[in-house]
Motif scaffolding. Structure first.
Motif, short mmCIF file in Angstrom:
data_model
loop_
_atom_site.label_atom_id
_atom_site.label_comp_id
_atom_site.label_asym_id
_atom_site.label_seq_id
_atom_site.Cartn_x
_atom_site.Cartn_y
_atom_site.Cartn_z
N MET A 1 0.86 -1.16 0.00
CA MET A 1 0.00 0.00 0.00
C MET A 1 0.90 1.22 0.00
O MET A 1 1.82 1.33 0.80
CB MET A 1 -0.89 -0.04 1.24
CG MET A 1 -1.70 1.20 1.44
SD MET A 1 -2.94 1.10 2.77
CE MET A 1 -2.06 0.44 4.13
N SER A 2 0.63 2.16 -0.87
CA SER A 2 1.39 3.41 -0.95
C SER A 2 0.59 4.51 -0.26
O SER A 2 -0.52 4.83 -0.65
CB SER A 2 1.61 3.78 -2.42
OG SER A 2 2.30 5.00 -2.51
N LEU A 3 1.17 5.07 0.80
CA LEU A 3 0.51 6.14 1.54
C LEU A 3 0.98 7.50 1.05
O LEU A 3 2.02 7.62 0.41
CB LEU A 3 0.83 6.01 3.04
CG LEU A 3 0.37 4.72 3.71
CD1 LEU A 3 0.91 4.66 5.14
CD2 LEU A 3 -1.14 4.63 3.71
N SER A 4 0.21 8.51 1.37
CA SER A 4 0.60 9.88 1.03
C SER A 4 1.81 10.28 1.86
O SER A 4 2.05 9.74 2.93
CB SER A 4 -0.55 10.85 1.32
OG SER A 4 -1.71 10.46 0.63
N SER A 5 2.55 11.24 1.36
CA SER A 5 3.69 11.74 2.10
C SER A 5 3.29 13.04 2.78
O SER A 5 2.53 13.82 2.20
CB SER A 5 4.84 11.98 1.11
OG SER A 5 6.02 12.24 1.79
N PRO A 6 3.66 13.32 4.01
CA PRO A 6 4.70 12.69 4.81
C PRO A 6 4.28 11.37 5.43
O PRO A 6 5.04 10.43 5.49
CB PRO A 6 4.99 13.71 5.90
CG PRO A 6 3.72 14.46 6.07
CD PRO A 6 3.08 14.47 4.71
N LEU A 7 3.11 11.24 5.91
CA LEU A 7 2.50 9.98 6.35
C LEU A 7 1.04 10.30 6.53
O LEU A 7 0.65 11.02 7.44
CB LEU A 7 3.11 9.47 7.66
CG LEU A 7 2.52 8.17 8.20
CD1 LEU A 7 2.66 7.04 7.18
CD2 LEU A 7 3.18 7.77 9.50
N GLY A 8 0.22 9.82 5.62
CA GLY A 8 -1.16 10.27 5.58
C GLY A 8 -1.20 11.61 4.86
O GLY A 8 -0.17 12.19 4.55
N THR A 9 -2.37 12.09 4.59
CA THR A 9 -2.50 13.32 3.81
C THR A 9 -2.01 14.56 4.56
O THR A 9 -1.59 15.52 3.95
CB THR A 9 -3.95 13.53 3.35
OG1 THR A 9 -4.81 13.42 4.49
CG2 THR A 9 -4.35 12.50 2.33
#
Length: 135
Positions: free
Chosen positions: A1-9
């Motif tokens: 699973m690819s999360l948004s950066s920095p961690l979560g939106t």
């Protein structure tokens, strides 16, 4: 699973509750990633652990409290005196849950110490209790 950066939106949130209520609270925090970044984005899964540290500024401590004091109270030595909760909200979490037959209505992940498997996150970025993180 690819999360948004920095961690979560918006980055993770941290809350520490002590015997007299909230002693530390901060949202949209930066992280220090140790492993699991691909093209600057966190990649998570059973074969791709994501190792990181949440950076909590001392200004996150509520009046009359210190970050050092609050973090010391979350140790095993002081178990039960305070709880540490870290939340991350990311649309990839809801998509992952849906793809695996889970409840896709929330993009919220909650991790806490000490863990409480009976608590439920309210879906608004806070956790009134504590729960383990879903992988």
């Amino acid at each position: 699973m690819s999360l948004s950066s920095p961690l979560g939106t918006d980055g993770p949130s941290v809350e520490i509750q002590g015997s007299d209520g909230v002693v530390v609270a901060a949202h949209g925090l930066p992280i220090k990633a140790f492993s699991g970044l691909v093209d600057g984005k966190p990649q998570v899964g059973p074969s791709a652990p994501f190792s990181y540290e949440v950076v909590v500024p001392s200004a996150a401590a509520c009046p009359g409290h210190s970050l050092a004091e609050a973090m010391g109270d979350t140790s095993a030595q002081h178990a039960g005196s305070s709880t540490l909760t870290v939340t991350v909200s990311d649309p990839a979490v809801a998509r992952h849950r849906a793809a695996h037959g889970g409840d896709a209505s929330s993009a919220l992940l909650v991790a806490s110490w000490p863990p409480d498997p009976n608590a439920v996150a309210d879906g608004a970025g806070t956790a009134p209790g504590l729960e383990d993180v879903e992988s």
